[in-house]
Design an enzyme around this catalytic site. Structure first.
Site, short mmCIF file in Angstrom:
data_model
loop_
_atom_site.label_atom_id
_atom_site.label_comp_id
_atom_site.label_asym_id
_atom_site.label_seq_id
_atom_site.Cartn_x
_atom_site.Cartn_y
_atom_site.Cartn_z
N HIS A 56 41.29 9.14 20.13
CA HIS A 56 40.97 10.57 20.21
C HIS A 56 41.43 11.19 21.52
CE1 HIS A 56 37.16 9.42 22.39
NE2 HIS A 56 37.42 10.55 23.00
N ASP B 140 39.32 3.94 16.85
CA ASP B 140 39.38 4.81 18.02
C ASP B 140 40.07 4.11 19.19
OD1 ASP B 140 39.18 7.21 19.34
OD2 ASP B 140 37.15 6.84 20.09
N SER C 106 36.17 8.72 28.56
CA SER C 106 36.67 8.20 27.28
C SER C 106 38.00 7.49 27.50
CB SER C 106 36.86 9.33 26.27
OG SER C 106 35.63 9.81 25.82
#
Length: 306
Positions: free
Chosen positions: A49, A79, A158
């Site tokens: 992402h 992911d 992230s």
């Protein structure tokens, strides 16, 4: 003079010193986050992402080195994404094994959000075996064995590293689930297979069986016979799917697949990779008081099946 750092602080400081140079800030299109060098040839691991649909972007390291990168492969259903820097990279971080983690163990989250010189937070493993839903088009999947931690995270973390006390990367930070709750994709054998596929093929091929299941307890006589307490109850069989063609039915209790015991959805999901596509998969179910053996032949998941 007394050492101003206690044992806890020394561990966190040591992990930070070892990993901060190896974690880059990443910008790809409108997305940004962090990425971890894991290979001496300039490969970095991040979240799918973070790179989104971009084919390239820029990376910047703590020592001021920066440059472009290309997306080698991405897998939204885990992911994870692999990118390759077009500039010199630091020595790679050591990848650990999340299967060795225990609840309460110290972990350190290391990121490199844009505009900051690095981000380090510490906490403990607060949960193991969590599942995180992921989607790509119409295909959906549970990211298995997600690590839950109370180490403070923000969106810029992230794609960054979740490390143990020896600075081994045991997870890739992926989401902030709520106040005081962070989640990380585990680094384990399944993840390593995904990483290898992304480097080799740029994508991950998965097999599709066509079952919707939920965990269920075994009847007492089967517990005594098998030494196990749980199995998978078939909730739904997708019409026209390999499972449907094999004769599986709603209400069946799946005891084993590929001659391996199955007690949860993740156990079945682990089998659904490239090697299973187009190959006979023996499945044993308990139905109407009897054990029934069937053979299914999974097909490749294309995104239109579910």
């Amino acid at each position: 003079m007394a050492d101003p750092l206690d044992a806890y602080s020394r561990v966190v400081s040591s992990v930070a010193a070892g990993l901060l140079p190896k974690v880059a800030s990443v910008r790809a299109g409108r997305g940004s986050g962090s990425a971890v060098v894991f290979n001496p040839d300039g490969f970095l691991l991040t979240n799918a992402h973070v790179v989104g649909s971009s084919r390239s972007g820029t990376v910047a390291f703590a020592d001021g080195t920066s440059g472009g990168f290309t997306v080698v492969g991405r897998d939204p259903l885990s992911d994870l994404a692999v990118i390759r820097a077009q500039t010199a990279t630091p020595e790679p971080a050591d990848l650990g094994d999340s299967d060795e983690l225990v609840v309460g163990q110290l972990v350190v989250a290391v990121g490199n959000p844009l505009g900051l010189s690095g981000s380090v937070t510490a906490g403990v493993v607060s949960g193991l075996g969590r599942s995180l839903p992921a989607r790509s088009g119409s295909a959906s999947r549970l990211i298995e064995d997600v690590i839950q931690t109370d180490a403070a995270l923000n969106p810029g973390n992230s794609g960054g590293a979740l490390a143990d006390a020896r600075a081994r990367v045991v997870g890739i930070n992926t989401a902030v689930a709520g106040v005081g709750v962070g989640l990380a994709v585990p680094i384990n054998d399944t993840t390593r297979s995904i990483i290898a596929a992304l480097i080799r093929d740029g994508r991950v091929r998965r097999a599709f069986l066509g079952l919707v299941t939920s965990p269920a307890p075994l009847p007492e006589h089967l517990r005594r016979r098998t030494g196990r307490s749980g199995a998978l109850r078939v909730v739904e069989v997708v019409p026209g799917s390999p499972a449907h063609r094999a004769g599986l039915r709603a209400g069946d209790l799946v005891l084993s697949a590929g001659r391996s015991p199955v007690a949860d959805a993740q156990g079945l999901q682990r089998l659904m990779f490239t090697d299973a596509i187009g190959r006979p998969l023996p499945i044993t179910v308990y139905r109407n008081g009897a054990l029934v053996d069937v053979i299914a032949e999974p097909v490749e998941l294309t995104g239109s099946e579910v």
